[in-house]
Scaffold this motif. Structure first.
Motif, PDB file in Angstrom:
ATOM      1  N   PHE A 168       0.819  -1.214   0.000  1.00 31.08           N
ATOM      2  CA  PHE A 168       0.000   0.000   0.000  1.00 31.08           C
ATOM      3  C   PHE A 168       0.850   1.261   0.000  1.00 31.08           C
ATOM      4  O   PHE A 168       0.432   2.285  -0.549  1.00 31.08           O
ATOM      5  N   THR A 225      -4.754   4.836   0.132  1.00 27.00           N
ATOM      6  CA  THR A 225      -3.631   3.884   0.143  1.00 27.00           C
ATOM      7  C   THR A 225      -2.755   4.093   1.379  1.00 27.00           C
ATOM      8  O   THR A 225      -2.294   3.126   1.991  1.00 27.00           O
ATOM      9  N   PRO A 254      -9.483  -1.644  -0.487  1.00 22.50           N
ATOM     10  CA  PRO A 254      -9.095  -1.743  -1.903  1.00 22.50           C
ATOM     11  C   PRO A 254     -10.170  -1.303  -2.886  1.00 22.50           C
ATOM     12  O   PRO A 254      -9.855  -0.738  -3.931  1.00 22.50           O
ATOM     13  N   ILE A 297      -2.566  -3.088  -5.998  1.00 20.90           N
ATOM     14  CA  ILE A 297      -3.597  -3.506  -5.047  1.00 20.90           C
ATOM     15  C   ILE A 297      -4.259  -4.802  -5.502  1.00 20.90           C
ATOM     16  O   ILE A 297      -4.591  -5.664  -4.686  1.00 20.90           O
ATOM     17  N   GLN A 357      -4.510  -8.202  -3.320  1.00 15.88           N
ATOM     18  CA  GLN A 357      -5.773  -8.878  -3.052  1.00 15.88           C
ATOM     19  C   GLN A 357      -5.729 -10.338  -3.497  1.00 15.88           C
ATOM     20  O   GLN A 357      -6.232 -11.235  -2.813  1.00 15.88           O
TER      21      GLN A 357
END
Length: 229
Positions: free
Chosen positions: A10, A111, A126, A201, A205
């Motif tokens: 991040f 972020t 996200p 991101i 994930q």
């Protein structure tokens, strides 16, 4: 407390999204969006008008093979456009850029927040980064198209030339050639930075989902009696 991997991912996204914010700021503040060379010919003058401008400020000069040249001029773009259709489209272009600036700022804020916290709300995680980064890229792309359309099809440079040099009637103006400067091409960098933010991101994930799936497998493969016990 976020894991080390989440913090690093991040923070990387924060750098790219904040970079997009900085680039949009520079685009708004610089004058090197386009340089137009407009041919002009009448009984007393023959040559070109060269107009270089950005969203707010510009400068112009004359290059004549014969005829009396005026001194270089600095001008405000919106002031010279008055109430023309070119002015309206130019204002819309600026609006889309400002909205893209806000979207990049929100994306960078989210972020950074996710690098130091684990928010419970979905829109602060996200999903929010996807939304604002994607919106920022879309808005800057629309602004890019609007500026090109206003310059090429709506004859923005000729409109500026006619207000800067009213002594020359419209019939004396010939063709115009346009060369887009670094301020304009920075739009591609903003799109790239927003895309990179989303990609980072997305991979975070994906890795987190795969880790959760691997953690479930031992429970699924364990003997049922052992689980009951």
């Amino acid at each position: 407390m976020p894991t080390t991997k989440k913090i690093l991912m991040f923070l990387s996204s924060f750098l790219t999204s904040f970079g997009a914010f900085i680039v949009v700021c520079s685009m708004l503040g610089t004058q090197e969006w386009v340089s137009s060379r407009i041919a002009i010919s009448d009984s007393s003058s023959n040559g070109s008008l060269i107009i270089t401008y950005g969203l707010f400020r510009g400068k112009s000069r004359q290059e004549f093979s014969h005829g009396l040249e005026e001194s270089d001029k600095d001008f405000g773009v919106l002031e010279k456009l008055n109430t023309s259709s070119q002015r309206t489209l130019h204002l819309v272009t600026i609006l889309f850029l400002v909205l893209s600036l806000c979207a990049s700022l929100l994306s960078s804020g989210l972020t950074f927040y996710n690098s130091i916290s684990n928010p419970y709300q979905t829109f602060l995680g996200p999903v929010g980064v996807y939304t604002w980064s994607g919106l920022g890229a879309f808005l800057i792309f629309v602004a890019m198209i609007l500026f090109v359309g206003n310059t090429q099809s709506n004859h923005l440079s000729k409109e500026l030339a006619q207000t800067l040099y009213p002594v020359y009637p419209a019939a004396t103006y010939g063709g115009a050639t346009h060369s887009y400067g670094y301020s304009f091409w920075l739009t591609l960098l903003v799109i790239l930075l927003n895309v990179v933010t989303v990609v980072i991101i997305f991979f975070f994930q994906k890795a987190r989902y795969q880790r959760k799936q691997e953690e479930r497998k031992p429970m699924e493969s364990a003997p049922r009696d052992g689980i009951l016990f």
